[in-house]
Design a protein around this motif. Structure first.
Motif, short mmCIF file in Angstrom:
data_model
loop_
_atom_site.label_atom_id
_atom_site.label_comp_id
_atom_site.label_asym_id
_atom_site.label_seq_id
_atom_site.Cartn_x
_atom_site.Cartn_y
_atom_site.Cartn_z
N SER A 123 0.82 -1.22 0.00
CA SER A 123 0.00 0.00 0.00
C SER A 123 0.85 1.26 0.00
CB SER A 123 -0.92 0.03 1.22
OG SER A 123 -1.81 -1.05 1.17
N ALA A 124 2.10 1.14 0.41
CA ALA A 124 2.95 2.32 0.51
C ALA A 124 3.14 2.98 -0.85
CB ALA A 124 4.30 1.94 1.11
N GLN A 125 3.01 2.21 -1.91
CA GLN A 125 3.18 2.80 -3.24
C GLN A 125 2.01 3.72 -3.59
OE1 GLN A 125 4.19 -0.15 -6.13
NE2 GLN A 125 5.77 -1.04 -4.83
N SER A 126 0.79 3.39 -3.15
CA SER A 126 -0.36 4.24 -3.45
C SER A 126 -0.50 5.38 -2.45
CB SER A 126 -1.65 3.41 -3.46
OG SER A 126 -1.99 3.02 -2.14
N GLY A 127 0.12 5.25 -1.28
CA GLY A 127 0.04 6.29 -0.26
C GLY A 127 -1.25 6.26 0.55
N GLN A 128 -2.13 5.28 0.29
CA GLN A 128 -3.42 5.18 0.99
C GLN A 128 -3.61 3.79 1.58
OE1 GLN A 128 -5.78 7.85 1.16
NE2 GLN A 128 -4.00 8.95 0.42
N LEU A 129 -4.17 3.72 2.77
CA LEU A 129 -4.47 2.45 3.42
C LEU A 129 -5.93 2.50 3.86
CD1 LEU A 129 -3.10 -0.21 4.36
CD2 LEU A 129 -2.72 0.92 6.54
N PRO A 130 -6.82 1.75 3.19
CA PRO A 130 -8.24 1.80 3.57
C PRO A 130 -8.50 1.09 4.90
CG PRO A 130 -7.91 0.23 1.78
CD PRO A 130 -6.59 0.89 2.04
N TYR A 131 -9.42 1.65 5.68
CA TYR A 131 -9.81 1.02 6.94
C TYR A 131 -11.33 0.99 7.06
CZ TYR A 131 -11.10 5.49 9.04
OH TYR A 131 -11.71 6.67 9.31
N VAL A 132 -11.82 0.02 7.83
CA VAL A 132 -13.23 -0.07 8.20
C VAL A 132 -13.28 -0.39 9.68
CG1 VAL A 132 -15.42 -1.26 7.85
CG2 VAL A 132 -13.90 -0.89 5.90
N LEU A 133 -14.01 0.41 10.43
CA LEU A 133 -14.19 0.20 11.86
C LEU A 133 -15.66 -0.12 12.09
CD1 LEU A 133 -13.01 0.44 14.80
CD2 LEU A 133 -13.91 2.77 14.76
N ARG A 134 -15.93 -1.31 12.64
CA ARG A 134 -17.29 -1.71 12.97
C ARG A 134 -17.38 -1.90 14.47
NH1 ARG A 134 -15.75 -4.78 8.79
NH2 ARG A 134 -16.85 -4.52 6.84
N GLY A 135 -18.56 -1.58 15.03
CA GLY A 135 -18.69 -1.76 16.46
C GLY A 135 -20.12 -1.71 16.93
N ARG A 136 -20.25 -1.87 18.23
CA ARG A 136 -21.57 -1.86 18.85
C ARG A 136 -21.47 -1.27 20.25
NH1 ARG A 136 -23.53 -5.45 22.11
NH2 ARG A 136 -25.52 -6.24 22.30
N LEU A 137 -22.34 -0.30 20.53
CA LEU A 137 -22.53 0.19 21.90
C LEU A 137 -23.65 -0.62 22.49
CD1 LEU A 137 -22.44 4.09 21.61
CD2 LEU A 137 -20.78 2.62 22.73
N ALA A 138 -23.39 -1.35 23.56
CA ALA A 138 -24.41 -2.19 24.18
C ALA A 138 -25.27 -1.37 25.13
CB ALA A 138 -23.75 -3.34 24.94
N GLY A 139 -26.52 -1.81 25.27
CA GLY A 139 -27.41 -1.18 26.23
C GLY A 139 -28.68 -0.67 25.60
N GLY A 140 -29.52 -0.08 26.40
CA GLY A 140 -30.77 0.48 25.92
C GLY A 140 -31.84 -0.57 25.73
N VAL A 141 -33.01 -0.13 25.33
CA VAL A 141 -34.17 -1.00 25.15
C VAL A 141 -33.96 -1.98 24.01
CG1 VAL A 141 -36.64 -1.02 24.63
CG2 VAL A 141 -35.70 0.76 26.08
N THR A 145 -26.58 -0.26 19.90
CA THR A 145 -26.52 0.52 18.67
C THR A 145 -25.27 0.12 17.91
OG1 THR A 145 -27.62 2.38 19.75
CG2 THR A 145 -26.44 2.85 17.72
N ARG A 146 -25.43 -0.29 16.67
CA ARG A 146 -24.29 -0.64 15.83
C ARG A 146 -23.80 0.61 15.10
NH1 ARG A 146 -23.13 -5.72 15.97
NH2 ARG A 146 -24.72 -7.20 16.59
N PHE A 147 -22.50 0.63 14.80
CA PHE A 147 -21.93 1.76 14.06
C PHE A 147 -20.84 1.26 13.12
CE2 PHE A 147 -19.60 1.47 18.07
CZ PHE A 147 -18.27 1.47 17.64
N ILE A 148 -20.53 2.09 12.13
CA ILE A 148 -19.46 1.80 11.18
C ILE A 148 -18.81 3.11 10.79
CG2 ILE A 148 -20.98 1.85 9.18
CD1 ILE A 148 -19.24 -0.45 8.01
N ASP A 149 -17.49 3.09 10.66
CA ASP A 149 -16.72 4.24 10.19
C ASP A 149 -15.70 3.69 9.21
OD1 ASP A 149 -15.70 6.88 10.00
OD2 ASP A 149 -14.17 6.44 11.50
N GLN A 150 -15.55 4.35 8.08
CA GLN A 150 -14.58 3.87 7.09
C GLN A 150 -13.94 5.04 6.38
OE1 GLN A 150 -16.79 1.25 4.60
NE2 GLN A 150 -18.14 2.81 3.83
N GLY A 151 -12.79 4.78 5.82
CA GLY A 151 -12.06 5.81 5.10
C GLY A 151 -10.69 5.29 4.72
N THR A 152 -9.79 6.21 4.51
CA THR A 152 -8.41 5.84 4.19
C THR A 152 -7.46 6.61 5.08
OG1 THR A 152 -8.31 7.52 2.47
CG2 THR A 152 -8.88 5.29 1.75
N LEU A 153 -6.38 5.96 5.41
CA LEU A 153 -5.30 6.59 6.15
C LEU A 153 -4.24 6.98 5.15
CD1 LEU A 153 -4.96 3.97 9.02
CD2 LEU A 153 -6.14 6.15 9.12
#
Length: 163
Positions: A123-141, A145-153
């Motif tokens: 990836s060092a040749q392109s200068g970009q490293l894609p990431y995906v962050l998935r998760g869950r906040l537990a609790g509530g009725v 709540t599930r969440f996702i964040d993605q982008g490139t470093l």
């Protein structure tokens, strides 16, 4: 006569409970999803060849009601491959129209470090490293709540030798 009153009271109580439940559901349909972004990463002492970090998540609540949570779990993919995961039993509240930062310890297994080192070199040749962050906040009725964040470093470019 007493049985008739008890039956009528039970029907009124059930109707009241149904109205409360419908009112709660109506409030859920108009809500916006939480916004979760990486606020920072700090190293922790690892064991053996594994790597450990504290992942700081900024959780923003764009809704008119606070969101209570009592745990969080996350998975981080780099370059399309699993990289790290973590859990925390931290609890708290994201205030209405507010935000909070949650720290989650992440573990990167030793073999993943080696595999990602080779992927990082590609990836060092392109200068970009894609990431995906998935998760869950537990609790509530609803159980959480599930969440996702993605982008490139962006990777450093140029001569890394310092010359």
């Amino acid at each position: 006569m007493i049985a008739d009153r008890a039956a009528r009271f039970a029907r009124v109580l059930m109707l009241f409970a149904a109205l409360l439940a419908l009112g709660g559901c109506a409030g859920m349909f108009g809500s916006n999803p939480l916004r979760v972004n990486v606020a920072g990463i700090e190293p922790l002492e690892g064991q053996g060849m594994e790597m450990r970090f504290i992942l700081k998540l900024r959780v923003q609540n764009p809704n008119d009601a606070p969101v209570d949570f009592n745990g969080v779990s996350v998975e981080l993919d780099l370059n399309g491959k699993p990289f790290a995961s973590g859990v925390s039993d931290q609890s708290g509240t994201v205030p209405r129209f507010g935000e909070t930062v949650i720290g989650v310890p992440l573990t990167v297994p030793a073999f993943t470090v080696v595999r990602q080192a080779f992927a990082f070199a590609d990836s060092a040749q392109s200068g970009q490293l894609p990431y995906v962050l998935r998760g869950r906040l537990a609790g509530g009725v609803t159980g959480g709540t599930r969440f996702i964040d993605q982008g490139t470093l962006s990777l450093p470019t140029g001569n890394l030798s310092g010359l």
